[in-house]
Design a protein around this motif. Structure first.
Motif, PDB file in Angstrom:
ATOM      1  N   ALA A 342       0.913  -1.191  -0.047  1.00  0.00           N
ATOM      2  CA  ALA A 342       0.083  -0.052   0.248  1.00  0.00           C
ATOM      3  C   ALA A 342       0.831   1.333  -0.112  1.00  0.00           C
ATOM      4  N   ALA A 343       0.633   2.147  -0.856  1.00  0.00           N
ATOM      5  CA  ALA A 343       1.132   3.444  -1.165  1.00  0.00           C
ATOM      6  C   ALA A 343       0.218   4.630  -1.593  1.00  0.00           C
ATOM      7  N   VAL A 344       0.447   5.806  -1.492  1.00  0.00           N
ATOM      8  CA  VAL A 344      -0.364   6.807  -1.753  1.00  0.00           C
ATOM      9  C   VAL A 344       0.422   7.474  -3.087  1.00  0.00           C
ATOM     10  N   ASP A 345      -0.416   7.661  -4.116  1.00  0.00           N
ATOM     11  CA  ASP A 345       0.266   8.214  -5.245  1.00  0.00           C
ATOM     12  C   ASP A 345       0.081   9.515  -4.915  1.00  0.00           C
ATOM     13  N   LYS A 346       1.529  10.263  -5.122  1.00  0.00           N
ATOM     14  CA  LYS A 346       1.761  11.756  -4.703  1.00  0.00           C
ATOM     15  C   LYS A 346       0.886  12.813  -5.651  1.00  0.00           C
ATOM     16  N   LYS A 347       0.550  12.328  -6.907  1.00  0.00           N
ATOM     17  CA  LYS A 347      -0.233  13.342  -7.408  1.00  0.00           C
ATOM     18  C   LYS A 347      -1.690  13.378  -6.947  1.00  0.00           C
ATOM     19  N   GLN A 348      -2.155  12.207  -6.786  1.00  0.00           N
ATOM     20  CA  GLN A 348      -3.510  12.298  -6.315  1.00  0.00           C
ATOM     21  C   GLN A 348      -3.645  12.912  -4.784  1.00  0.00           C
ATOM     22  N   LEU A 349      -2.395  12.466  -4.106  1.00  0.00           N
ATOM     23  CA  LEU A 349      -2.376  13.287  -2.692  1.00  0.00           C
ATOM     24  C   LEU A 349      -2.356  14.765  -2.714  1.00  0.00           C
ATOM     25  N   ASP A 350      -1.695  15.042  -3.752  1.00  0.00           N
ATOM     26  CA  ASP A 350      -1.496  16.622  -4.047  1.00  0.00           C
ATOM     27  C   ASP A 350      -2.999  17.182  -4.292  1.00  0.00           C
ATOM     28  N   SER A 351      -3.600  16.509  -5.226  1.00  0.00           N
ATOM     29  CA  SER A 351      -4.871  17.042  -5.731  1.00  0.00           C
ATOM     30  C   SER A 351      -5.860  16.947  -4.363  1.00  0.00           C
ATOM     31  N   VAL A 352      -5.927  16.273  -3.347  1.00  0.00           N
ATOM     32  CA  VAL A 352      -6.456  16.207  -2.341  1.00  0.00           C
ATOM     33  C   VAL A 352      -6.234  17.310  -1.596  1.00  0.00           C
ATOM     34  N   LEU A 353      -4.991  17.571  -1.484  1.00  0.00           N
ATOM     35  CA  LEU A 353      -4.514  18.652  -0.402  1.00  0.00           C
ATOM     36  C   LEU A 353      -4.865  19.938  -0.834  1.00  0.00           C
ATOM     37  N   LYS A 354      -4.756  20.022  -2.358  1.00  0.00           N
ATOM     38  CA  LYS A 354      -5.134  21.365  -2.940  1.00  0.00           C
ATOM     39  C   LYS A 354      -6.739  21.649  -2.926  1.00  0.00           C
ATOM     40  N   SER A 355      -7.626  20.477  -2.844  1.00  0.00           N
ATOM     41  CA  SER A 355      -8.897  20.613  -2.558  1.00  0.00           C
ATOM     42  C   SER A 355      -9.202  21.109  -1.196  1.00  0.00           C
ATOM     43  N   ALA A 356      -8.380  20.437  -0.245  1.00  0.00           N
ATOM     44  CA  ALA A 356      -8.510  20.736   1.295  1.00  0.00           C
ATOM     45  C   ALA A 356      -8.210  22.078   1.713  1.00  0.00           C
ATOM     46  N   ALA A 357      -7.294  22.752   0.752  1.00  0.00           N
ATOM     47  CA  ALA A 357      -6.778  23.961   1.077  1.00  0.00           C
ATOM     48  C   ALA A 357      -7.674  24.997   1.272  1.00  0.00           C
ATOM     49  N   ARG A 358      -8.940  24.756   0.335  1.00  0.00           N
ATOM     50  CA  ARG A 358      -9.860  25.735   0.320  1.00  0.00           C
ATOM     51  C   ARG A 358     -10.713  26.109   1.739  1.00  0.00           C
ATOM     52  N   LYS A 359     -10.725  24.792   2.248  1.00  0.00           N
ATOM     53  CA  LYS A 359     -11.321  24.766   3.706  1.00  0.00           C
ATOM     54  C   LYS A 359     -10.488  24.773   5.088  1.00  0.00           C
ATOM     55  N   MET A 360      -9.135  24.936   4.692  1.00  0.00           N
ATOM     56  CA  MET A 360      -8.334  24.851   5.876  1.00  0.00           C
ATOM     57  C   MET A 360      -7.311  26.316   5.858  1.00  0.00           C
ATOM     58  N   ASP A 361      -6.929  26.810   7.004  1.00  0.00           N
ATOM     59  CA  ASP A 361      -6.191  27.959   6.824  1.00  0.00           C
ATOM     60  C   ASP A 361      -4.537  27.286   6.750  1.00  0.00           C
ATOM     61  N   ARG A 362      -3.700  28.354   6.420  1.00  0.00           N
ATOM     62  CA  ARG A 362      -2.504  27.857   6.187  1.00  0.00           C
ATOM     63  C   ARG A 362      -1.754  27.002   7.297  1.00  0.00           C
ATOM     64  N   PRO A 363      -1.656  27.483   8.298  1.00  0.00           N
ATOM     65  CA  PRO A 363      -1.010  26.767   9.321  1.00  0.00           C
ATOM     66  C   PRO A 363      -1.469  25.531   9.561  1.00  0.00           C
ATOM     67  N   HIS A 364      -2.745  25.330   9.566  1.00  0.00           N
ATOM     68  CA  HIS A 364      -3.323  24.123   9.801  1.00  0.00           C
ATOM     69  C   HIS A 364      -2.826  23.067   8.595  1.00  0.00           C
ATOM     70  N   LEU A 365      -2.888  23.470   7.395  1.00  0.00           N
ATOM     71  CA  LEU A 365      -2.362  22.812   6.321  1.00  0.00           C
ATOM     72  C   LEU A 365      -1.105  22.425   6.155  1.00  0.00           C
ATOM     73  N   ALA A 366      -0.109  23.329   6.608  1.00  0.00           N
ATOM     74  CA  ALA A 366       1.126  23.299   6.766  1.00  0.00           C
ATOM     75  C   ALA A 366       1.563  22.092   7.591  1.00  0.00           C
ATOM     76  N   MET A 367       0.851  21.994   8.904  1.00  0.00           N
ATOM     77  CA  MET A 367       0.790  20.859   9.919  1.00  0.00           C
ATOM     78  C   MET A 367       0.403  19.612   9.338  1.00  0.00           C
ATOM     79  N   VAL A 368      -0.436  19.527   8.518  1.00  0.00           N
ATOM     80  CA  VAL A 368      -0.802  18.367   7.810  1.00  0.00           C
ATOM     81  C   VAL A 368       0.076  17.806   6.759  1.00  0.00           C
TER      82      VAL A 368
END
Length: 390
Positions: A342-368
């Motif tokens: 099991a491993a997570v595809d980096k491109k797919q992970l980046d896509s999920v994080l980009k979507s999450a960034a719209r609902k998350m402040d910068r410090p929280h996103l940086a911690m994740v």
């Protein structure tokens, strides 16, 4: 004094920096240009966005940009540039979908300018330019946006030192004296990514000095040598460039006779690397011509060769059924197999994080991101790195 340039612009200065011969052919001899597909595609995209934004402002809309109107405008710009090929057309539509989605609801009042013209006096020169878009951020801040259709993402080093963005900030501070803060943005349209930077007063002053230096260099230069680079294949004057013709013929400028002489080895290596990049870019250009023909037919016979488009299959194995089959076949536990496979595809992970960034402040996103990187397994592949010593 008699001036070669009636004015300066970032385009002129950039061409001079990239290749003095291209600058000479274009601006001194004023030879007719033959822009390639990437340049014409970029022009079509810019024309589409310009009209879309201006109509949005004129209609005083507070809403997302109109997808229907975007398609109509892109079709007109596509035809005006004489473009062809379904893959390229679909790429344009994909970029527009991404742009409209990323823009969200747009208040017409937040856009202060579209294709805003400016004139900046620099020494004996008048520097002319156009800023793609100027957005209002708050009562003291504006954002300067420049749209890019490049495939390659700009490095942080390039963005932070971009002469184009420095020039735009110099211009906006003269056009809008009330502005205290300027946010500089390259909007990478193909990637749906906005890269931000800023400038200090010292950086802006240094940029003005550099612009004047380049301008004087253009006025007084006696020789305009070619400067080969990977973008030569896109140059609108490549047909008049002897250096490009020699590169396509594979002519070598230097061969190391003694492989124990590391300076000679390095010199030949860079010469070969430069030529290889140009030849590969040319191959890609020729491939695109053949692919365009194959959109209309199943195969193509030309030059004693048979060409056809093939489909390369790639397999993705869904996790749960794969673990079930392997556990039964090997007798190993699912947990053990899960750890190994099991491993997570980096491109797919980046896509999920980009979507999450719209609902998350910068410090929280940086911690994740930091927490995810702490769990990531790193592997390294040896690779030769080279950079010119300046």
């Amino acid at each position: 004094m008699s001036m070669r340039n009636s004015h300066l612009s970032f385009s002129r200065l950039s061409r001079l920096e990239t290749c003095p011969l291209s600058y000479f052919l274009h601006y001194v001899e004023k030879r007719s240009a033959e822009p390639g597909v990437p340049l014409r595609f970029g022009k079509a995209m810019h024309a589409t966005l310009e009209c879309l934004e201006k109509e949005h402002i004129a209609d005083e809309r507070v809403a997302p940009f109109s997808w229907k109107r975007a398609v109509e405008l892109f079709r007109d710009a596509w035809n005006a540039e004489g473009l062809s090929g379904i893959d390229l057309f679909n790429e344009g539509l994909r970029i527009l979908r991404l742009f409209i989605s990323d823009s969200g609801s747009v208040d017409h009042r937040s856009i202060l300018g579209v294709e805003t013209e400016f004139h900046v006096p620099v020494g004996p020169f008048d520097v002319l330019g156009f800023i793609d878009r100027i957005d209002h951020v708050d009562d003291e801040t504006v954002e300067i946006i420049d749209f890019k259709t490049n495939f390659q993402l700009f490095t942080r080093e390039y963005v932070d030192s971009s002469l184009q963005l420095s020039l735009y900030e110099i211009a906006i501070r003269r056009l809008l004296p009330w502005v205290k803060n300027v946010k500089l943005t390259f909007w990478m349209l193909r990637h749906g990514l906005r890269v931000h930077t800023a400038r200090t007063p010292q950086q802006l002053d240094d940029a003005l000095k550099y612009i004047e230096t380049l301008g004087l260099q253009a006025e007084h230069a006696q020789d305009f040598p070619p400067r080969l680079n990977p973008n030569c294949v896109y140059c609108d004057h490549k047909k008049d460039c002897p250096a490009y013709a020699q590169a396509l013929e594979g002519r070598r400028d230097f061969i190391a006779e003694d492989l124990a002489d590391l300076d000679a080895v390095a010199r030949e290596r860079e010469d070969v690397a430069q030529k290889a990049k140009i030849l590969y870019a040319r191959k890609e250009e020729l491939d695109n011509v053949l692919k365009a023909q194959l959109e209309q037919k199943n195969e193509l016979l030309a030059g004693g060769m048979r060409y056809a488009m093939t489909r390369n299959a790639t397999l993705e194995y869904p996790l749960e059924p794969t673990l079930t089959v392997l556990a039964k076949a090997t007798g190993r536990s699912r947990d053990d197999l899960h750890e190994k496979l099991a491993a997570v595809d980096k491109k797919q992970l980046d896509s999920v994080l980009k979507s999450a960034a719209r609902k998350m402040d910068r410090p929280h996103l940086a911690m994740v991101k930091a927490e995810l990187e702490a769990h990531a397994r790193k592997s390294y592949t040896p690779r030769l790195w080279a950079k010119e010593i300046t």
